[in-house]
Scaffold this motif. Structure first.
Motif, PDB file in Angstrom:
ATOM      1  N   ILE A   1       0.911  -1.208   0.162  1.00 29.30           N
ATOM      2  CA  ILE A   1      -0.004  -0.035  -0.169  1.00 29.30           C
ATOM      3  C   ILE A   1       0.765   1.224  -0.012  1.00 29.30           C
ATOM      4  O   ILE A   1       0.704   2.188  -0.710  1.00 29.30           O
ATOM      5  CB  ILE A   1      -0.987   0.017   1.181  1.00 29.30           C
ATOM      6  N   ALA A   2       1.761   1.378   0.763  1.00 32.42           N
ATOM      7  CA  ALA A   2       2.763   2.650   0.971  1.00 32.42           C
ATOM      8  C   ALA A   2       3.553   2.720  -0.415  1.00 32.42           C
ATOM      9  O   ALA A   2       3.706   3.839  -0.748  1.00 32.42           O
ATOM     10  CB  ALA A   2       3.701   2.286   2.127  1.00 32.42           C
ATOM     11  N   THR A   3       4.172   1.538  -1.016  1.00 30.82           N
ATOM     12  CA  THR A   3       4.861   1.740  -2.232  1.00 30.82           C
ATOM     13  C   THR A   3       3.862   2.399  -3.204  1.00 30.82           C
ATOM     14  O   THR A   3       4.339   3.067  -4.191  1.00 30.82           O
ATOM     15  CB  THR A   3       5.495   0.474  -2.622  1.00 30.82           C
ATOM     16  N   LEU A   4       2.638   1.781  -3.472  1.00 29.29           N
ATOM     17  CA  LEU A   4       2.040   2.149  -4.318  1.00 29.29           C
ATOM     18  C   LEU A   4       1.243   3.810  -4.275  1.00 29.29           C
ATOM     19  O   LEU A   4       1.155   4.362  -5.242  1.00 29.29           O
ATOM     20  CB  LEU A   4       0.547   1.284  -4.573  1.00 29.29           C
ATOM     21  N   THR A   5       0.960   3.932  -2.929  1.00 27.42           N
ATOM     22  CA  THR A   5       0.692   5.413  -2.728  1.00 27.42           C
ATOM     23  C   THR A   5       1.747   6.309  -3.075  1.00 27.42           C
ATOM     24  O   THR A   5       1.342   7.302  -3.744  1.00 27.42           O
ATOM     25  CB  THR A   5       0.462   5.682  -1.005  1.00 27.42           C
TER      26      THR A   5
END
Length: 579
Positions: free
Chosen positions: A413-417
């Motif tokens: 989630i963090a990487t995609l965000t």
């Protein structure tokens, strides 16, 4: 057996390393580079401890909360003044340090790192860390390991394709030795630095990392970086918090990168003394209300993991204090690493997410360390855009496998965000972009860089002057060489296949006693020189740059005389790799 610089054994070893299947030789080098790197990192750690004892007046290392506020301001300023003093005696070419410098040398300078930059990183990094600047240790550690391994290869005059693997070995061994994380060292080296996974890279890097871990664990013990009790979690009930933490860490990661690149760009032309003193002043001022922002901050992370310091105001203060202090310090050129601050921000952010969501929902979240570790891994993945490195690093630093699946979700989630919402690549790519550079991702470039040119050279050649006596040619050609290297005024000019000269001699009716090798009807190729340490990719680039179709390879240069050991043609490269 003792090798001399030009011994036949060492020359044979170099030629073996030029081949793509030189796994045994590379593995041996990995072992040696791991041992040497461990020794260098141990000296670096001891230097930091020694300097801390001078700066901190007998207090434990990084005990910044136990000193008066005026001393907290004075320490970073003293450190910056010491850095400026060392800079006066350091050539400007040796001031580039850190992971970005390693990547630059790896991608554009055939993995050749210099002793001057390494020494600067060794002393400047220790001074900056010990004096409380808001930076991490991994940047200096990676540079020291990569530089140590690269200098080992250069001292042995090894081919450039093996220097790339050595730099990876040294980097992995450095992270292993500095943080007791041998697996994370391997993954970081291959995913972030090399950006590739190959068998010839994996095994040497793994052995280097393992050998460094064995040495440092013998001296410092086997404890992980963070001592936390066993953690268990109910994934389904914690899932909303895990996903929320991932989004928040993605936003914080993008903000951290944005601030750092902003300060790098805006202060590039500011004098060094002003940048270092500004970084020291900002860090000192922030440390008045939030002393935890000083130094690496692993002690604070440990306290967060065991459930202490979980008040919203304190968490907000240290989170944004660290975010600002570290981005300014790193952006203004303090010689340190960014992974340590990233882990700190992630730890504070993970604890803050759990605290705030607990207050909003009336839910009491147990296992404070679990949410801290999820925040750390998500923040690291967001900043580096290297999810596997982020996952393995935090799990290995805590030795808690229950973190694997929850951390994996948060990292995704963090990487995609950060990547999709804010269009942010990894921080190292962003910093390289400010220099007008972009990393090589061309598979042909990577494939050709893994092979030395000596593995493809043709050694069946003779050197002949342009004008030759007919009477001498028969004896000169008796060994049936494949090529003739034509010398004009003592310097290589062209090459021609021996078959062309033989055909001419068999059909020659000219009564002349002399043959002009540049005049007879035969195929010839213009040539340019290339060092025997070069890779096949360098050879391809040299041919394009010099507009030639062949190269002659020399092994050493003494008193302007080259020892030519082989030839290679563009046709050989094309036919072998079908470029």
């Amino acid at each position: 057996m003792r090798f001399k610089p030009t011994s036949p054994d060492l020359n044979r070893f170099r030629n073996q390393l030029a081949r793509i299947d030189a796994l045994p030789q590379l593995t041996l080098l990995g072992l040696v580079s791991g041992i040497l790197t461990a020794l260098v990192i141990m000296m670096f750690r001891e230097l930091i401890t020694l300097l801390s004892s001078l700066f901190m007046a007998g207090l434990p290392e990084e005990a910044f909360m136990d000193i008066d506020w005026d001393i907290r301001i004075f320490l970073p300023v003293l450190g910056s003044l010491t850095l400026l003093l060392t800079a006066l005696f350091t050539h400007k070419n040796y001031r580039q340090v850190g992971i970005i410098h390693v990547i630059e040398r790896l991608d554009w300078h055939q993995a050749r790192l210099s002793l001057g930059n390494l020494l600067n990183q060794f002393f400047a990094g220790a001074i900056a860390i010990a004096s409380g600047h808001s930076i991490g240790r991994e940047g200096p550690a990676v540079h020291l390991g990569a530089g140590t391994a690269s200098l080992l290869g250069q001292s042995m005059k090894l081919p450039n394709n093996s220097l790339r693997i050595l730099v990876a070995c040294g980097s992995a061994a450095a992270i292993s030795a500095a943080f007791n994380t041998p697996v994370a060292g391997v993954i970081f080296s291959l995913e972030v630095l090399m950006v590739e996974y190959t068998l010839s890279g994996f095994l040497p890097v793994m052995l280097a990392s393992a050998s460094a871990a064995i040495i440092t664990q013998t001296i410092y013990g086997t404890d992980p970086a963070f001592l936390v009790p066993p953690i268990s979690t109910e994934l389904l009930s914690d899932l909303p918090l895990i996903l929320t933490t991932g989004v928040v860490m993605g936003v914080l990661g993008a903000l951290f990168c944005q601030l750092m690149t902003f300060f790098v760009k805006k202060t590039a032309r500011v004098p060094l003394f002003l940048r270092l003193l500004t970084a020291a002043g900002v860090t000192g001022l922030i440390a008045i209300p939030a002393p935890a922002v000083m130094g690496v901050g692993y002690g604070t992370i440990t306290e967060l993991m065991i459930g202490e310091l979980h008040t919203p105001l304190f968490l907000v203060l240290i989170l944004f204090g660290k975010l600002l202090a570290s981005s300014i310090s790193l952006g203004l050129g303090v010689p340190g690493g960014l992974i340590g601050p990233t882990l700190f921000i992630g730890a504070a952010g993970g604890a803050l997410c759990a605290t705030v969501m607990g207050l909003l929902t009336g839910t009491e979240y147990m296992n404070a360390g679990f949410h801290v570790m999820v925040g750390m891994s998500a923040m690291l993945g967001s900043v580096l855009q290297a999810p596997l490195t982020a996952l393995v690093t935090v799990v290995e630093m805590t030795r808690n496998t229950n973190l694997l699946f929850p951390a994996l979700l948060a990292i995704i989630i963090a990487t995609l965000t950060a990547n999709l919402m804010f269009r942010k690549p990894g921080i190292f790519e962003q910093l390289l972009g400010l220099q007008g550079r972009s990393r090589f991702h061309n598979p042909v470039h990577k494939a050709l860089s893994r092979i030395g040119i000596t593995s493809m050279m043709d050694t069946e050649f003779i050197r002949l002057n342009r004008f030759q006596s007919l009477a001498e040619l028969s004896s000169l050609l008796k060994n049936n060489p494949t090529w003739i290297l034509i010398l004009e005024n003592g310097a290589p000019s062209m090459i021609m296949p021996t078959s062309g000269l033989v055909f001419y001699l068999d059909n020659n009716n000219d009564s002349s006693d002399t043959v002009d090798l540049l005049d007879i009807p035969a195929s010839r190729y213009d040539v340019a020189p290339i060092e025997s340490q070069s890779s096949v990719y360098q050879a391809w680039e040299m041919m394009a740059e010099k507009h030639v179709d062949a190269l002659y390879i020399f092994s050493e240069k003494r008193k302007k005389k080259q020892k030519i050991i082989g030839l290679v043609t563009k046709e050989n490269l094309v036919s072998h790799y079908r470029i």
